[in-house]
Motif scaffolding. Structure first.
Motif, PDB file in Angstrom:
ATOM      1  N   ILE A  33     -20.798  -9.477  37.266  1.00 46.60           N
ATOM      2  CA  ILE A  33     -19.596  -8.643  37.223  1.00 46.60           C
ATOM      3  C   ILE A  33     -18.444  -9.432  37.829  1.00 46.60           C
ATOM      4  O   ILE A  33     -18.655 -10.419  38.554  1.00 46.60           O
ATOM      5  CB  ILE A  33     -19.797  -7.311  37.969  1.00 46.60           C
ATOM      6  CG1 ILE A  33     -20.243  -7.553  39.415  1.00 46.60           C
ATOM      7  CG2 ILE A  33     -20.808  -6.444  37.254  1.00 46.60           C
ATOM      8  CD1 ILE A  33     -20.429  -6.266  40.206  1.00 46.60           C
ATOM      9  N   ALA A  34     -17.248  -9.011  37.526  1.00 48.65           N
ATOM     10  CA  ALA A  34     -16.054  -9.780  37.904  1.00 48.65           C
ATOM     11  C   ALA A  34     -15.926  -9.935  39.411  1.00 48.65           C
ATOM     12  O   ALA A  34     -15.545 -10.999  39.909  1.00 48.65           O
ATOM     13  CB  ALA A  34     -14.806  -9.113  37.329  1.00 48.65           C
ATOM     14  N   ILE A  35     -16.239  -8.872  40.148  1.00 49.30           N
ATOM     15  CA  ILE A  35     -16.120  -8.901  41.606  1.00 49.30           C
ATOM     16  C   ILE A  35     -17.424  -8.381  42.210  1.00 49.30           C
ATOM     17  O   ILE A  35     -17.957  -7.376  41.761  1.00 49.30           O
ATOM     18  CB  ILE A  35     -14.958  -8.010  42.102  1.00 49.30           C
ATOM     19  CG1 ILE A  35     -13.659  -8.374  41.390  1.00 49.30           C
ATOM     20  CG2 ILE A  35     -14.776  -8.147  43.606  1.00 49.30           C
ATOM     21  CD1 ILE A  35     -12.512  -7.419  41.701  1.00 49.30           C
ATOM     22  N   GLY A  36     -17.932  -9.081  43.198  1.00 53.31           N
ATOM     23  CA  GLY A  36     -19.083  -8.541  43.915  1.00 53.31           C
ATOM     24  C   GLY A  36     -20.431  -9.009  43.428  1.00 53.31           C
ATOM     25  O   GLY A  36     -21.450  -8.432  43.795  1.00 53.31           O
ATOM     26  N   ALA A 148     -14.624  -3.201  43.890  1.00 51.79           N
ATOM     27  CA  ALA A 148     -15.743  -3.748  43.114  1.00 51.79           C
ATOM     28  C   ALA A 148     -16.831  -2.715  42.869  1.00 51.79           C
ATOM     29  O   ALA A 148     -17.638  -2.866  41.945  1.00 51.79           O
ATOM     30  CB  ALA A 148     -16.329  -4.964  43.831  1.00 51.79           C
ATOM     31  N   LEU A 149     -16.875  -1.657  43.664  1.00 50.17           N
ATOM     32  CA  LEU A 149     -17.961  -0.680  43.543  1.00 50.17           C
ATOM     33  C   LEU A 149     -18.001   0.027  42.192  1.00 50.17           C
ATOM     34  O   LEU A 149     -19.091   0.218  41.641  1.00 50.17           O
ATOM     35  CB  LEU A 149     -17.862   0.349  44.677  1.00 50.17           C
ATOM     36  CG  LEU A 149     -18.045  -0.204  46.098  1.00 50.17           C
ATOM     37  CD1 LEU A 149     -17.955   0.940  47.111  1.00 50.17           C
ATOM     38  CD2 LEU A 149     -19.379  -0.932  46.224  1.00 50.17           C
ATOM     39  N   PRO A 150     -16.848   0.438  41.619  1.00 56.38           N
ATOM     40  CA  PRO A 150     -16.919   1.107  40.311  1.00 56.38           C
ATOM     41  C   PRO A 150     -17.548   0.260  39.214  1.00 56.38           C
ATOM     42  O   PRO A 150     -18.069   0.812  38.229  1.00 56.38           O
ATOM     43  CB  PRO A 150     -15.448   1.410  39.994  1.00 56.38           C
ATOM     44  CG  PRO A 150     -14.794   1.498  41.331  1.00 56.38           C
ATOM     45  CD  PRO A 150     -15.488   0.463  42.170  1.00 56.38           C
ATOM     46  N   LEU A 151     -17.528  -1.065  39.367  1.00 49.02           N
ATOM     47  CA  LEU A 151     -18.134  -1.931  38.353  1.00 49.02           C
ATOM     48  C   LEU A 151     -19.649  -1.767  38.301  1.00 49.02           C
ATOM     49  O   LEU A 151     -20.278  -2.120  37.294  1.00 49.02           O
ATOM     50  CB  LEU A 151     -17.781  -3.394  38.644  1.00 49.02           C
ATOM     51  CG  LEU A 151     -16.291  -3.749  38.639  1.00 49.02           C
ATOM     52  CD1 LEU A 151     -16.079  -5.199  39.042  1.00 49.02           C
ATOM     53  CD2 LEU A 151     -15.686  -3.482  37.266  1.00 49.02           C
ATOM     54  N   LYS A 152     -20.236  -1.242  39.366  1.00 52.23           N
ATOM     55  CA  LYS A 152     -21.686  -1.063  39.409  1.00 52.23           C
ATOM     56  C   LYS A 152     -22.124   0.347  39.011  1.00 52.23           C
ATOM     57  O   LYS A 152     -23.318   0.632  38.948  1.00 52.23           O
ATOM     58  CB  LYS A 152     -22.207  -1.377  40.814  1.00 52.23           C
ATOM     59  CG  LYS A 152     -21.961  -2.820  41.233  1.00 52.23           C
ATOM     60  CD  LYS A 152     -22.714  -3.180  42.496  1.00 52.23           C
ATOM     61  CE  LYS A 152     -22.559  -4.662  42.820  1.00 52.23           C
ATOM     62  NZ  LYS A 152     -23.385  -5.074  43.978  1.00 52.23           N
ATOM     63  N   ILE A 153     -21.150   1.206  38.748  1.00 55.67           N
ATOM     64  CA  ILE A 153     -21.484   2.596  38.421  1.00 55.67           C
ATOM     65  C   ILE A 153     -22.239   2.734  37.093  1.00 55.67           C
ATOM     66  O   ILE A 153     -23.232   3.476  37.026  1.00 55.67           O
ATOM     67  CB  ILE A 153     -20.214   3.463  38.419  1.00 55.67           C
ATOM     68  CG1 ILE A 153     -19.697   3.614  39.858  1.00 55.67           C
ATOM     69  CG2 ILE A 153     -20.487   4.829  37.807  1.00 55.67           C
ATOM     70  CD1 ILE A 153     -18.416   4.417  39.972  1.00 55.67           C
TER      71      ILE A 153
END
Length: 227
Positions: A33-36, A148-153
């Motif tokens: 993912i882009a961040i994290g 960055a958390l929403p990218l893991k949702i």
């Protein structure tokens, strides 16, 4: 059931679920993912929840240990295996606590228990992603780590939904199979099955049940051919 039989039964069930959790962790697709760092679509959460549903709170040990052992086989995950042991262990433990002292697991109860286990896990998972992956290891600022958390949702929703959908029917089906083969889960794990305890461990019982099903299938096929 004497003490030795109880101990063998407990260890067999615990070892079997630990192995299933470990193997199920290979059923995953990891994406950057882009961040994290990275995120994963995996079926391992099914076995983690199932461990708690079948064994009760101590099933958290199997879900945590099996997941941590998998982390140790992958250099990308090995440094955080101890965190995995805790977070995945909480998933199985919470699911098991919700199922404690339930002799006949209903589908609805299993679903609620699996959902509670997933919620408990993802609270810890997102905190770990923010504090450990983002702030500590990634060196990100709090705002960037939070962004960055929403990218893991999406992956989290998929993994949780699959576990909540599939773990309950597996639990109910396995409990019925164990009852038919007269296998009784230890009372300390919760969810005791009624019926006498046969003096062989879980692995032998499942093999015996599978063998009976194959023999019956062959008999039915042969009977149809002769007709």
């Amino acid at each position: 059931m004497n003490r030795n039989e109880k101990n063998v039964n407990k260890l067999t069930m615990l070892g079997m679920m630990t192995a299933l959790v470990f193997v199920s962790n290979y059923l995953r697709i990891t994406m950057p993912i882009a961040i994290g760092g990275r995120t994963s679509f995996t079926l391992a959460n099914i076995m983690c929840c199932l461990s708690g549903l079948l064994l009760g709170p101590v099933g958290g040990f199997a879900s945590g240990l099996g997941s941590a052992i998998y982390d140790l086989t992958n250099p990308a995950y090995a440094p955080e295996c101890w965190i995995t042991f805790l977070t995945k262990g909480v998933m199985g433990m919470v699911a098991g606590l919700a199922m404690k002292d339930r002799e006949t697991p209903a589908y609805g109860r299993c679903t609620v228990s699996a959902a509670l286990g997933c919620v408990a896990y993802y609270i810890l998972y997102f905190f770990k992603s923010f504090a450990y992956d983002g702030l500590l290891m990634g060196g990100l600022t709090a705002s960037v780590a939070a962004a960055a958390l929403p990218l893991k949702i999406p992956a989290s929703l998929f993994n949780g939904a699959v576990a909540i959908i599939l773990a309950p029917p597996l639990c109910v089906a396995l409990r019925r199979s164990l009852k038919r083969t007269h296998i009784q889960l230890p009372l300390i794990f919760g969810l005791p099955c009624p019926g006498p305890f046969v003096k062989y461990h879980m692995g032998a019982g499942l093999v015996f049940s599978l063998r009976k099903s194959i023999i019956k299938f062959r008999f039915d096929v042969g009977k149809r051919r002769t007709e």
